[in-house]
Design a protein around this motif. Sequence first.
Motif, PDB file in Angstrom:
ATOM      1  N   ARG A   1       0.793  -1.148  -0.213  1.00  0.00           N
ATOM      2  CA  ARG A   1      -0.313  -0.003  -0.033  1.00  0.00           C
ATOM      3  C   ARG A   1       0.941   1.252   0.056  1.00  0.00           C
ATOM      4  NH1 ARG A   1      -4.714   2.130   0.607  1.00  0.00           N
ATOM      5  NH2 ARG A   1      -5.895   0.314   0.211  1.00  0.00           N
ATOM      6  N   MET A   2       2.013   1.305   0.504  1.00  0.00           N
ATOM      7  CA  MET A   2       2.650   2.497   0.478  1.00  0.00           C
ATOM      8  C   MET A   2       3.322   2.726  -0.694  1.00  0.00           C
ATOM      9  SD  MET A   2       6.273   3.402   0.617  1.00  0.00           S
ATOM     10  CE  MET A   2       7.325   2.126   1.086  1.00  0.00           C
ATOM     11  N   ILE A   3       3.525   1.734  -1.496  1.00  0.00           N
ATOM     12  CA  ILE A   3       4.050   1.826  -2.847  1.00  0.00           C
ATOM     13  C   ILE A   3       2.894   2.304  -3.692  1.00  0.00           C
ATOM     14  CG2 ILE A   3       5.093   0.785  -4.897  1.00  0.00           C
ATOM     15  CD1 ILE A   3       7.320   0.976  -2.359  1.00  0.00           C
ATOM     16  N   PHE A   4       1.800   1.955  -3.437  1.00  0.00           N
ATOM     17  CA  PHE A   4       0.426   2.363  -4.295  1.00  0.00           C
ATOM     18  C   PHE A   4       0.297   3.726  -3.886  1.00  0.00           C
ATOM     19  CE2 PHE A   4      -4.064   2.854  -3.955  1.00  0.00           C
ATOM     20  CZ  PHE A   4      -4.276   2.494  -5.223  1.00  0.00           C
ATOM     21  N   GLU A   5       0.440   4.057  -2.691  1.00  0.00           N
ATOM     22  CA  GLU A   5       0.136   5.655  -2.251  1.00  0.00           C
ATOM     23  C   GLU A   5       1.513   6.316  -2.816  1.00  0.00           C
ATOM     24  OE1 GLU A   5      -2.302   6.782  -0.941  1.00  0.00           O
ATOM     25  OE2 GLU A   5      -3.212   4.900  -0.141  1.00  0.00           O
ATOM     26  N   ARG A   6       2.655   5.947  -3.034  1.00  0.00           N
ATOM     27  CA  ARG A   6       3.729   6.815  -3.713  1.00  0.00           C
ATOM     28  C   ARG A   6       3.445   7.075  -5.339  1.00  0.00           C
ATOM     29  NH1 ARG A   6       8.550   7.314  -1.081  1.00  0.00           N
ATOM     30  NH2 ARG A   6       9.663   7.656  -2.957  1.00  0.00           N
ATOM     31  N   GLN A   7       2.626   6.034  -5.720  1.00  0.00           N
ATOM     32  CA  GLN A   7       2.487   6.260  -7.060  1.00  0.00           C
ATOM     33  C   GLN A   7       1.220   7.013  -7.371  1.00  0.00           C
ATOM     34  OE1 GLN A   7       3.415   1.637  -8.937  1.00  0.00           O
ATOM     35  NE2 GLN A   7       1.568   2.625  -9.429  1.00  0.00           N
ATOM     36  N   ILE A   8       0.283   7.356  -6.509  1.00  0.00           N
ATOM     37  CA  ILE A   8      -0.558   8.210  -6.436  1.00  0.00           C
ATOM     38  C   ILE A   8      -0.278   9.544  -6.357  1.00  0.00           C
ATOM     39  CG2 ILE A   8      -2.870   9.172  -5.443  1.00  0.00           C
ATOM     40  CD1 ILE A   8      -3.542   6.334  -4.602  1.00  0.00           C
TER      41      ILE A   8
END
Length: 265
Positions: A244-251
Amino acid sequence: MASAPQQPQLPLFYKDLLPLNSRDHADWKVSPFGTAAHVAQTHAIPLTVDEFIDAQRNYPIVFTAGDNPLPIALMGLNEGVNTFVGDDEKIIAGVYVPAYIRRYPFILAKMRPDSDEMSLCFDPTAGVIGKQDAGNEGGQALFDSEGKPTDYTSQVLDFCSKFEESGQRTRAFLEELKKLDILMDGEVAITRGDNPDKPFVYRGFRMVDEKKLRELPTETLEALNKNGLLMLIHAHLFSMNLMRMIFERQIAQGKMPQAQAAPVN
């Protein structure tokens, strides 16, 4: 998502290979990379088991799909996305940089298919290795005036040798996971608060099945703990919380795919 990060003939990043030798490269030097542009569009970096403890603090660690899975660190969740390379094309400060990245443009490689002998090679297209008069006067010399490897070259050879040894330990670790039959096809669904009905679904990788791990016989778990493999398994499992952290970074970086649901194989 986690397809094996390599090209059919040459490993990831490498576009060509030349064996390093004092005859052809006596007056050559190597300069540091000014940027990490060659990493910027790579979302999955090969990893060795010796790096699990350090890498799991920053990246999800998963295994490639297929019959011969290998560990990779996810720097992004979609092809072509690396959330750890900034607008200045440099890897952001304070994160662990995988040895695979640090090794480039050097590598130990077999130059003959009928021999196990490995030679120190480099990628001449990397743009950081060349003759002393090619604008790289401040670089590190590869050979001294007598044609012997410099301390720098010896350190490179040692680093590449240790990387190969780590690769052997990594393959042994994966063989143990396969023997225990505790790997499963992975799938992660992540929803955004503004659209909870259409999750982004990531597949195409393998991970340890926690249920199968818990069901292993006590003596097997004790053996895994004694030889250090259980610690590596836990590092992998703990790292999955970073998806999820990587996901949030992409956002935050505007690097999400256009579709609301995004299965990536």
